[in-house]
Design an enzyme around this catalytic site. Structure first.
Site, short mmCIF file in Angstrom:
data_model
loop_
_atom_site.label_atom_id
_atom_site.label_comp_id
_atom_site.label_asym_id
_atom_site.label_seq_id
_atom_site.Cartn_x
_atom_site.Cartn_y
_atom_site.Cartn_z
N ARG A 179 36.92 32.44 32.98
CA ARG A 179 38.20 32.93 32.45
C ARG A 179 38.02 33.93 31.33
O ARG A 179 38.91 34.75 31.09
CB ARG A 179 39.04 31.75 31.93
CG ARG A 179 39.59 30.84 33.00
CD ARG A 179 40.64 29.92 32.42
NE ARG A 179 40.10 29.07 31.38
CZ ARG A 179 39.64 27.84 31.58
NH1 ARG A 179 39.66 27.33 32.80
NH2 ARG A 179 39.15 27.12 30.59
N HIS B 189 32.20 40.99 45.39
CA HIS B 189 30.94 41.25 44.68
C HIS B 189 29.82 41.55 45.68
O HIS B 189 29.02 42.48 45.46
CB HIS B 189 30.57 40.05 43.81
CG HIS B 189 31.27 40.03 42.49
ND1 HIS B 189 32.55 39.56 42.34
CD2 HIS B 189 30.87 40.40 41.25
CE1 HIS B 189 32.92 39.64 41.08
NE2 HIS B 189 31.92 40.16 40.38
N HIS C 43 40.04 38.80 35.75
CA HIS C 43 40.55 37.43 35.84
C HIS C 43 42.07 37.41 35.90
O HIS C 43 42.66 36.63 36.66
CB HIS C 43 40.06 36.60 34.66
CG HIS C 43 40.74 35.27 34.55
ND1 HIS C 43 41.85 35.06 33.76
CD2 HIS C 43 40.48 34.09 35.16
CE1 HIS C 43 42.24 33.80 33.88
NE2 HIS C 43 41.42 33.19 34.71
#
Length: 565
Positions: free
Chosen positions: A430, A472, A437
């Site tokens: 977070r 990613h 995020h």
């Protein structure tokens, strides 16, 4: 009047240590206070035969009270500090939850009671969205402390040592100073084509999403029949643009032109960023327009201006708003400092790879694979992996985003939080990259819960991890030119596992140590395996690879084939 001997007695008793043990107290009292007592005149009526016991008892009581007062003082200060922090956090949350008035009241027409009631009970379609407030980046505040700034100076000193060691080694090997940066020149190759591709991407994002939303809003606000058909049509065109215009075409240009790694990262990261921004623009404005179309109390629909959308495309956030908190002036010295720090981090990463990575993996790639070599490779890769992690965080999340925020007078600088203090991986995810995020939380997690009517929270969390891991891995696969799902496995396996094991209930220093140990080890695994695969792709190229050959890591068989030849 007190006698002289009595004054001597009291002065000697005051000279005792402040916090003695009880055994030391007994011996000191026996050795000093009682000795002075026996030297007094017998006429002193204030010290009786049991005077030693009374003095010892009084001093012992005073010491106990002092220890208790110090303990209570420390406990009180800890409680006070905790309560003040909680109070300030709650105060900030309550203040940012208030709906900001973009125009001063003196320039606004008075609202009717009905409008005031609607404003009091207004909520966004899927709950309260992100609130932007004016605040500085955390490192800017921490660098004002000398102790924290010294850590920054230590990294600069390490960079100087890297530069000196490279220059000295090159001078010894070549007999002269070698100042060429061939690795940087190679990594940022084909830069004119990179800029041309980026300009085309940016102009398409500037025109297509805004034009589609404007045409859709005109169709919805007019007297056209079948508005749902128009919504389906424009929505399909927008998704097709996201998949083909922004998704496929930039990737095709990168792959067919064989862009080097750094140039690939520029195009692919910008591709992902612009896709996320286009989604946010549509996602934030469509529900607002539909809410107006339902009530139709205001004279016209709320359609963002082109200037607002253009500002959003450059702003360091992925959440669209018509207006953001702004600073009054631009500090161009601050901008220059941040851009120079980005350049310094780039050269820092260059020396990390030149001194720590390339010599190691160039020799490892010529060896047969075994478990011992793999373990040594992972642990030797931890230092360069951690340095790359720190450099990437500082260069992009702090310097680059703050430079653009300062040029745009963007006041909300919370691009990250204190992720280094995390005692759980849930908190680390977070706080590491707040910009990404927020997008994942509001547009993936919360929308998933909204569509499932808040019944599948674990599935929503799993979906967020899957989306993040796939993106990613897509970035690394395109930029490196091979498919090796190391990061995907770390995200989906260890990331998910640690997210539930090292959750927010874990507090204390030991959990922060565990978090850092896991992070260091993960960086070592990533650097080691991807570097081995990179050299294996160069040492053992396949002339006509099949689809399965493209999916199979070349480093698993390259060394054996190379040594056999």
């Amino acid at each position: 009047m007190e006698s002289g001997d009595d004054s001597v007695l009291r002065s000697r008793c005051r000279a005792l240590p402040k916090m003695p043990t009880f055994s030391d107290l007994d011996s000191s009292l026996d050795g000093e206070c009682s000795q002075e007592k026996y030297q007094q005149d017998n006429g002193d009526s204030h010290i009786t035969s049991n005077g030693k016991i009374e003095v010892k008892h009084v001093i012992s009581k005073k010491l106990q009270l002092k220890r208790k007062a110090e303990y209570l003082k420390g406990d009180l200060m800890r409680q006070f500090d905790s309560q003040v922090n909680d109070f300030m956090d709650s105060l900030i949350e309550e203040s940012v939850s208030l709906e900001p008035a973009p125009i001063p009241a003196v320039f606004s027409p008075p609202l009717s009671e009905k409008e005031r009631s609607k404003l009091r009970h207004f909520q966004p379609p899927h709950g309260q969205g992100k609130q932007f407030v004016s605040r500085r980046s955390l490192l800017d505040e921490l660098f004002e402390v000398n102790h924290i700034r010294t850590i920054y100076h230590m990294f600069i000193a390490l960079l100087i040592l890297f530069i000196l060691s490279t220059l000295v080694v090159d001078f010894i090997d070549e007999g002269r100073l070698v100042l060429d940066f061939d690795l940087l020149v190679y990594a940022f190759g084909q830069f004119p084509l990179v800029m041309s591709t980026w300009i085309c991407m940016f102009l398409s994002v500037l025109v297509v999403p805004y034009a589609l939303f404007y045409l859709w809003s005109q169709a919805q606000s007019g007297s056209y029949s079948h508005p749902r058909l128009y919504s389906f049509l424009f929505g399909s065109v927008f998704l097709l643009y996201q998949v083909l215009g922004l998704g496929f075409l930039p990737t095709y240009v990168v792959v067919t032109n064989s862009f080097p790694p750094a140039s690939c990262f520029i195009i692919i990261l910008e591709q992902v960023r612009l896709m996320m921004k286009a989604h946010s623009f549509v996602r934030e404005n469509v529900p607002r327009f539909l809410a107006w179309a339902t009530d139709r109390t205001s004279p016209g629909p709320v359609i963002p201006q082109v200037s607002q959308y253009l500002y959003f495309l450059f702003a360091p956030t992925l959440i669209y708003r018509d207006k953001y908190p702004r600073n009054p002036v631009v500090r161009w010295g601050y901008v220059a400092t941040k851009l120079l720090q980005v350049l310094g981090c780039l050269f820092y990463a260059y020396y990390v790879f030149v001194r720590l990575c390339i010599p190691q993996f160039r020799s490892i790639s010529l060896q047969l694979f075994d478990l011992r070599a793999m373990v040594l490779c992972v642990f030797n890769s931890i230092l360069p992996g951690v340095l790359v992690l720190f450099l990437g965080f500082f260069a992009f999340l702090h310097c680059w985003l703050n430079a653009f925020a300062e040029m745009l007078c963007f006041a909300d600088r919370m691009f990250y939080k204190d992720w280094w203090n995390s005692t759980s991986f849930a908190n680390y995810y977070r706080t590491w990259n707040v910009v990404v995020h927020d997008w994942l939380y509001y547009y993936v997690y919360r929308d998933f819960l909204w569509m499932s009517q808040k019944r599948f929270r674990p599935a929503a969390m799993l979906f967020v991890f899957t989306v993040s891991a796939v993106v990613h891995e897509y970035i690394l696969a395109i930029c490196f030119g091979f498919f090796y799902p190391v990061l995907f496995c770390l995200f989906m396996c260890f990331g998910m596992m640690f997210n539930f094991i090292l959750h927010d209930q874990r507090k204390g220093p030991i959990w922060n140590i565990i978090m850092w140990t896991s992070l260091f080890l993960g960086q070592g695994v990533i650097i080691c395996l991807y570097s081995q695969e990179w050299y294996a792709q160069r040492y053992c190229p396949l002339k006509e690879p099949s689809f399965l050959d493209l999916l199979k890591p070349r480093s698993w068989s390259c060394q054996r084939g190379f040594m056999a030849e």
